[in-house]
Write a protein that holds these residues in place. Structure first.
Motif, PDB file in Angstrom:
ATOM      1  N   HIS A  14       0.829  -1.203   0.000  1.00 28.73           N
ATOM      2  CA  HIS A  14       0.000   0.000   0.000  1.00 28.73           C
ATOM      3  C   HIS A  14       0.870   1.263   0.000  1.00 28.73           C
ATOM      4  CE1 HIS A  14       0.922   0.776   4.250  1.00 28.73           C
ATOM      5  NE2 HIS A  14       0.672  -0.503   4.487  1.00 28.73           N
ATOM      6  N   LYS A  20      -0.990   4.241   6.047  1.00 27.38           N
ATOM      7  CA  LYS A  20      -1.690   4.067   4.768  1.00 27.38           C
ATOM      8  C   LYS A  20      -2.719   5.173   4.561  1.00 27.38           C
ATOM      9  CE  LYS A  20      -4.536   0.588   4.247  1.00 27.38           C
ATOM     10  NZ  LYS A  20      -5.006  -0.784   4.006  1.00 27.38           N
ATOM     11  N   PRO A  21      -2.565   5.995   3.518  1.00 26.51           N
ATOM     12  CA  PRO A  21      -3.542   7.057   3.255  1.00 26.51           C
ATOM     13  C   PRO A  21      -4.823   6.486   2.662  1.00 26.51           C
ATOM     14  CG  PRO A  21      -1.897   7.034   1.536  1.00 26.51           C
ATOM     15  CD  PRO A  21      -1.465   6.005   2.536  1.00 26.51           C
ATOM     16  N   ARG A  22      -5.890   7.278   2.687  1.00 31.07           N
ATOM     17  CA  ARG A  22      -7.177   6.807   2.184  1.00 31.07           C
ATOM     18  C   ARG A  22      -7.155   6.557   0.673  1.00 31.07           C
ATOM     19  NH1 ARG A  22     -11.141  11.147   4.956  1.00 31.07           N
ATOM     20  NH2 ARG A  22      -9.313  12.448   4.523  1.00 31.07           N
ATOM     21  N   TYR A  23      -6.259   7.226  -0.030  1.00 33.87           N
ATOM     22  CA  TYR A  23      -6.212   7.062  -1.485  1.00 33.87           C
ATOM     23  C   TYR A  23      -5.295   5.912  -1.913  1.00 33.87           C
ATOM     24  CZ  TYR A  23      -1.697   9.525  -1.214  1.00 33.87           C
ATOM     25  OH  TYR A  23      -0.399   9.894  -0.913  1.00 33.87           O
ATOM     26  N   SER A  24      -4.849   5.105  -0.979  1.00 36.76           N
ATOM     27  CA  SER A  24      -3.844   4.075  -1.263  1.00 36.76           C
ATOM     28  C   SER A  24      -4.247   3.146  -2.395  1.00 36.76           C
ATOM     29  CB  SER A  24      -3.564   3.254   0.001  1.00 36.76           C
ATOM     30  OG  SER A  24      -2.669   2.198  -0.278  1.00 36.76           O
TER      31      SER A  24
END
Length: 250
Positions: free
Chosen positions: A14, A122-126
């Protein structure tokens, strides 16, 4: 006598955003295992720096001209028999790799602690950032071809029902057709390429929000919000235009 040691390998694919909190948390986990901690960064200007002090690492300016490209945090004890290694941004397709070697009695606890920190990076746009490049370009190509097909269909329908005059072809028509085909060909390949580059810029897989990198990270967050709002407004405008057009033809 058997060696009382257990190991586990870490491989994560991710996107990540490593900030001060992540560095402090990982440093503490490794230190609490009784290991000597060291961090190594590789910069965009090909300079490699090592830090045995967490505070010095967090003070690294991380300017754009010498931004962090990869980070390794490692700890060891008992001549490497007990060790923890974590690499961020060093290997592809895995974005985070590493290993944990320690006493079996604490391995699961340490692994859970490390995994929780890594999950928090882990960012939301991963999912979008790590989606296959070939798959993304194929989807965009299909969308572009579908749009071109729809526009061509509308053009033919308008020409067919909008006039009763006989269409006369001139010597320039082949040139117009050739230009149209060239434009379609360019659009089919250029638009997916541009979408890919925009994704790389707005949704980076490797982010080191340390030093000046934190400001760059905040700037990209603002850009993503603006792009999202722009997309929503455009969608609403297109939908409204379609509704108005449908009512006008009733």
């Amino acid at each position: 006598m058997a060696d009382n040691k257990a190991s586990i390998v870490i491989e994560r694919k991710h996107a990540f955003v490593v900030d001060e909190d992540a560095v402090k948390s990982l440093w503490k986990i490794i230190s609490d295992c009784g290991m000597t901690v060291e961090a190594v960064i590789k910069c965009s200007n090909n300079i490699v720096k090592s830090y045995a002090d967490r505070g010095q690492l967090l003070k690294y300016p991380n300017a754009r001209s010498a931004r962090i490209k990869s980070l390794e945090i490692k700890g060891q004890r008992d001549s490497c028999e007990r060790s923890i290694r974590l690499n961020f941004g060093e290997n592809d397709p895995e974005t985070i790799t590493g290993s944990i070697s320690c006493d079996p009695s604490v391995l699961q606890t340490v692994e859970n602690q490390v995994s929780q920190v890594l999950e928090d990076t882990k960012p939301r746009y991963s999912l979008f950032a790590t989606f296959s490049e070939i798959g993304l370009m194929a989807i965009v190509m299909i969308a572009v071809l579908a749009l071109i097909g729809y526009l061509f269909h509308r053009f033919v329908a308008t020409t067919r029902y909008g006039t009763t005059e006989k269409i006369t072809f001139t010597g320039m028509h082949p040139a117009y057709v050739a230009l149209a085909m060239l434009g379609i060909l360019i659009a089919v390949f250029a638009i997916p390429f541009c979408v890919h580059k925009i994704r790389e810029f707005l949704f980076p897989r490797h982010v080191f929000a340390l030093g000046q990198g934190r400001r760059r990270h905040e700037f990209l967050k603002s850009c993503r919000l603006a792009a999202f709002m722009g997309t929503i407004i455009t969608f609403i405008a297109v939908l409204a235009a379609a509704v108005v057009s449908a009512h006008m033809h009733i």
